[in-house]
Design a protein around this motif. Structure first.
Motif, PDB file in Angstrom:
ATOM      1  N   ALA A 156       0.800  -1.240  -0.088  1.00  0.00           N
ATOM      2  CA  ALA A 156      -0.009   0.185   0.048  1.00  0.00           C
ATOM      3  C   ALA A 156       0.843   1.200   0.028  1.00  0.00           C
ATOM      4  O   ALA A 156       0.537   2.418  -0.049  1.00  0.00           O
ATOM      5  N   LEU A 157       2.009   0.986  -0.226  1.00  0.00           N
ATOM      6  CA  LEU A 157       2.988   2.313   0.084  1.00  0.00           C
ATOM      7  C   LEU A 157       3.786   2.596  -1.155  1.00  0.00           C
ATOM      8  O   LEU A 157       3.956   1.759  -2.171  1.00  0.00           O
ATOM      9  N   SER A 158       4.150   3.835  -1.517  1.00  0.00           N
ATOM     10  CA  SER A 158       4.957   4.375  -2.888  1.00  0.00           C
ATOM     11  C   SER A 158       6.260   3.848  -2.129  1.00  0.00           C
ATOM     12  O   SER A 158       6.534   3.554  -1.015  1.00  0.00           O
ATOM     13  N   VAL A 159       7.092   4.217  -3.297  1.00  0.00           N
ATOM     14  CA  VAL A 159       8.623   3.871  -3.009  1.00  0.00           C
ATOM     15  C   VAL A 159       9.130   4.783  -2.081  1.00  0.00           C
ATOM     16  O   VAL A 159       9.928   4.292  -1.201  1.00  0.00           O
ATOM     17  N   GLY A 160       8.667   6.006  -1.894  1.00  0.00           N
ATOM     18  CA  GLY A 160       9.188   7.032  -1.055  1.00  0.00           C
ATOM     19  C   GLY A 160       8.862   6.602   0.459  1.00  0.00           C
ATOM     20  O   GLY A 160       9.468   6.792   1.316  1.00  0.00           O
ATOM     21  N   GLN A 161       7.630   6.168   0.439  1.00  0.00           N
ATOM     22  CA  GLN A 161       6.955   5.908   2.008  1.00  0.00           C
ATOM     23  C   GLN A 161       7.888   4.397   2.218  1.00  0.00           C
ATOM     24  O   GLN A 161       8.064   4.437   3.506  1.00  0.00           O
ATOM     25  N   ALA A 162       8.065   3.582   1.314  1.00  0.00           N
ATOM     26  CA  ALA A 162       8.601   2.482   1.735  1.00  0.00           C
ATOM     27  C   ALA A 162      10.159   2.738   2.169  1.00  0.00           C
ATOM     28  O   ALA A 162      10.605   2.090   3.060  1.00  0.00           O
ATOM     29  N   GLN A 163      10.708   3.862   1.729  1.00  0.00           N
ATOM     30  CA  GLN A 163      12.073   3.944   1.762  1.00  0.00           C
ATOM     31  C   GLN A 163      12.005   4.531   3.162  1.00  0.00           C
ATOM     32  O   GLN A 163      12.939   4.458   4.156  1.00  0.00           O
ATOM     33  N   ARG A 164      11.315   5.511   3.556  1.00  0.00           N
ATOM     34  CA  ARG A 164      11.199   6.003   5.069  1.00  0.00           C
ATOM     35  C   ARG A 164      10.571   5.070   6.231  1.00  0.00           C
ATOM     36  O   ARG A 164      11.179   5.060   7.200  1.00  0.00           O
ATOM     37  N   VAL A 165       9.807   3.951   5.838  1.00  0.00           N
ATOM     38  CA  VAL A 165       9.582   2.697   6.401  1.00  0.00           C
ATOM     39  C   VAL A 165      10.864   2.118   6.889  1.00  0.00           C
ATOM     40  O   VAL A 165      11.380   1.646   8.044  1.00  0.00           O
ATOM     41  N   ALA A 166      11.795   1.816   5.806  1.00  0.00           N
ATOM     42  CA  ALA A 166      13.010   1.279   5.893  1.00  0.00           C
ATOM     43  C   ALA A 166      13.834   1.698   6.642  1.00  0.00           C
ATOM     44  O   ALA A 166      14.837   1.330   7.819  1.00  0.00           O
ATOM     45  N   LEU A 167      13.796   3.178   6.810  1.00  0.00           N
ATOM     46  CA  LEU A 167      14.604   4.069   7.670  1.00  0.00           C
ATOM     47  C   LEU A 167      14.295   3.881   9.163  1.00  0.00           C
ATOM     48  O   LEU A 167      15.011   3.728   9.941  1.00  0.00           O
ATOM     49  N   ALA A 168      12.949   3.860   9.210  1.00  0.00           N
ATOM     50  CA  ALA A 168      12.417   3.686  10.821  1.00  0.00           C
ATOM     51  C   ALA A 168      12.858   2.529  11.194  1.00  0.00           C
ATOM     52  O   ALA A 168      13.170   2.261  12.564  1.00  0.00           O
ATOM     53  N   ARG A 169      12.757   1.371  10.467  1.00  0.00           N
ATOM     54  CA  ARG A 169      13.114   0.030  10.698  1.00  0.00           C
ATOM     55  C   ARG A 169      14.718  -0.099  11.289  1.00  0.00           C
ATOM     56  O   ARG A 169      14.863  -0.659  12.146  1.00  0.00           O
ATOM     57  N   THR A 170      15.489   0.737  10.617  1.00  0.00           N
ATOM     58  CA  THR A 170      16.635   1.055  10.771  1.00  0.00           C
ATOM     59  C   THR A 170      17.167   1.612  12.159  1.00  0.00           C
ATOM     60  O   THR A 170      17.787   1.277  12.887  1.00  0.00           O
ATOM     61  N   LEU A 171      16.450   2.711  12.292  1.00  0.00           N
ATOM     62  CA  LEU A 171      16.436   3.258  13.429  1.00  0.00           C
ATOM     63  C   LEU A 171      15.871   2.531  14.947  1.00  0.00           C
ATOM     64  O   LEU A 171      16.529   2.946  15.899  1.00  0.00           O
ATOM     65  N   ALA A 172      14.957   1.590  14.607  1.00  0.00           N
ATOM     66  CA  ALA A 172      14.815   0.863  15.614  1.00  0.00           C
ATOM     67  C   ALA A 172      15.797   0.045  16.308  1.00  0.00           C
ATOM     68  O   ALA A 172      15.759  -0.276  17.612  1.00  0.00           O
ATOM     69  N   ASN A 173      16.884   0.024  15.927  1.00  0.00           N
ATOM     70  CA  ASN A 173      18.132  -0.771  16.168  1.00  0.00           C
ATOM     71  C   ASN A 173      18.952   0.242  16.998  1.00  0.00           C
ATOM     72  O   ASN A 173      19.884  -0.153  17.627  1.00  0.00           O
ATOM     73  N   GLU A 174      18.543   1.522  17.154  1.00  0.00           N
ATOM     74  CA  GLU A 174      19.079   2.726  17.794  1.00  0.00           C
ATOM     75  C   GLU A 174      20.555   2.791  17.408  1.00  0.00           C
ATOM     76  O   GLU A 174      21.628   2.767  17.994  1.00  0.00           O
ATOM     77  N   PRO A 175      20.757   2.961  16.018  1.00  0.00           N
ATOM     78  CA  PRO A 175      22.264   3.099  15.549  1.00  0.00           C
ATOM     79  C   PRO A 175      22.812   4.411  15.724  1.00  0.00           C
ATOM     80  O   PRO A 175      22.144   5.510  16.186  1.00  0.00           O
ATOM     81  N   GLU A 176      24.286   4.387  15.855  1.00  0.00           N
ATOM     82  CA  GLU A 176      24.814   5.441  16.273  1.00  0.00           C
ATOM     83  C   GLU A 176      25.058   6.359  14.744  1.00  0.00           C
ATOM     84  O   GLU A 176      25.635   7.465  14.699  1.00  0.00           O
ATOM     85  N   VAL A 177      25.428   5.358  13.794  1.00  0.00           N
ATOM     86  CA  VAL A 177      25.720   5.913  12.492  1.00  0.00           C
ATOM     87  C   VAL A 177      24.663   5.470  11.555  1.00  0.00           C
ATOM     88  O   VAL A 177      24.205   4.223  11.790  1.00  0.00           O
ATOM     89  N   LEU A 178      24.411   6.450  10.564  1.00  0.00           N
ATOM     90  CA  LEU A 178      23.720   5.936   9.324  1.00  0.00           C
ATOM     91  C   LEU A 178      24.536   5.885   8.012  1.00  0.00           C
ATOM     92  O   LEU A 178      24.989   6.769   7.739  1.00  0.00           O
ATOM     93  N   LEU A 179      24.545   4.978   7.377  1.00  0.00           N
ATOM     94  CA  LEU A 179      25.114   4.885   5.963  1.00  0.00           C
ATOM     95  C   LEU A 179      23.853   4.791   4.945  1.00  0.00           C
ATOM     96  O   LEU A 179      22.979   3.887   5.059  1.00  0.00           O
TER      97      LEU A 179
END
Length: 260
Positions: A156-179
Motif C-alpha cells: 500500500a506504500l509508494s517507493v518513497g514511503q517504503a524508503q522511510r519505513v526502511a529508515l524507521a526500521r533501521t532506527l529501531a536498532n538505535e544506531p549511532e551511525v547511518l550509512l
C-alpha cells in the motif's frame, strides 16, 4: 588544521577544525581493495568521519564509493587495522553488534511481509524486545511518517514511503551511525525532500552521524556538512559543500562541472 597525510606521495587533505570540532566517529587508514582481476577499487584511502555530522561521498561511477561505505559496517570485510569506530578496529567487534550501531539504508527499500509496524519491530524482536505502539509511532515520526502508517502493508506504500519505513526500521536498532547508499535516487522530488528532512531531523534531534553516497551534487550541498570526493578509488578532496567549486583535482573539476 587537521591534516590527513600520505607522506610518500606528498598528498595532503586538509579540513578546518572549526567545522568538525567533535572527535572522529570513524577513522579510515590506508584502506585498499583490488578486484579479482587486480583492478584497484580503493587505493590507500585515509579519511576521518566527524561525530554528529553529515558527510557526503561523491565521485564518478566506479570510483569506489559504495565499497567504501560497505567497509564501514563490514558488508565488505576491510583488512584489520584500517577502519576504526570510536577508536576500535571494527574487525575486532561482533559483526551483528556493529551493524546495529552502524545501520545502512540502500537505494531500493525492501520491506518484509506484514505491516509497517511489524517491519519497524523486526530488529528489536530479534533481540527479544518488543516495541510498544507508542515507540513504533515515534520511530515513524522520526522518519517523517505519521502513526497511521503503522497498520499498512508494504503493497500500500509508494517507493518513497517504503524508503522511510526502511529508515524507521533501521532506527529501531538505535544506531549511532547511518550509512545511506543513494537513498533517494529512485524517488520523486517530494519523496527526496522527505528523506532529506528526516536525515536533517536526526542530526538535530539525536546528533546522528550520517554518511551518504550520492550522485547529486545539489543534494550534498543541501544537507552535508562535509564532502569527500572519491576518484578512481582515491580520496582527492575533502571540502565544505560551499567550497566544492574550489576542488583542485582535474577529474574532480570535470565531474563537478558536468554534475552541477
Amino acid at each position: 588544521m587537521e591534516t590527513i597525510t600520505r607522506d610518500d606521495e606528498q598528498q595532503h587533505l586538509m579540513v578546518d577544525v572549526d567545522v568538525i570540532e567533535a572527535r572522529s566517529k570513524f577513522r579510515v587508514r590506508e584502506l585498499t581493495r583490488d578486484s579479482e582481476t587486480g583492478v584497484s577499487i580503493l587505493s590507500r584511502v585515509c579519511l576521518d568521519i566527524p561525530k554528529g555530522l553529515i558527510v557526503g561521498i561523491i565521485g564518478p561511477s566506479g570510483s569506489g564509493k559504495s565499497t567504501l561505505l560497505r567497509s564501514l559496517n563490514r558488508l565488505w570485510e576491510p583488512p584489520a587495522g584500517t577502519v576504526f569506530l570510536d577508536g576500535r578496529d571494527i574487525c575486532d567487534l561482533d559483526v551483528l553488534s556493529l551493524r546495529r550501531k552502524v545501520g545502512m539504508l540502500f537505494q531500493l527499500p525492501v520491506l518484509f511481509e506484514g505491516t509497517v509496524a511489524d517491519n519497524v519491530r523486526y530488529g528489536p524482536h530479534l533481540r527479544g524486545e518488543k516495541l510498544t505502539d507508542t515507540e513504533v509511532h515515534k520511530l515513524l515520526n522520526l522518519a517523517d511518517l505519521d502513526s497511521s502508517f503503522a497498520s499498512k502493508t508494504g503493497g500500500a506504500l509508494s517507493v518513497g514511503q517504503a524508503q522511510r519505513v526502511a529508515l524507521a526500521r533501521t532506527l529501531a536498532n538505535e544506531p549511532e551511525v547511518l550509512l545511506l547508499d543513494e537513498p533517494t535516487s529512485a524517488l520523486d522530488p517530494i519523496s527526496t525532500q522527505n528523506i532529506e528532512d528526516a536525515i536533517l531531523k536526526l542530526k538535530k534531534s539525536q546528533g546522528m552521524t550520517t554518511i551518504i553516497v550520492s550522485h547529486s551534487i545539489k543534494q550534498i550541498q543541501r544537507i552535508a556538512d562535509l564532502v569527500c570526493l572519491l576518484v578512481n578509488g582515491e580520496v582527492v578532496e575533502v571540502l565544505k559543500p560551499e567550497h566544492l567549486s574550489e576542488a583542485n583535482h582535474p577529474m574532480a573539476q570535470k565531474f563537478l562541472e558536468l554534475s552541477s
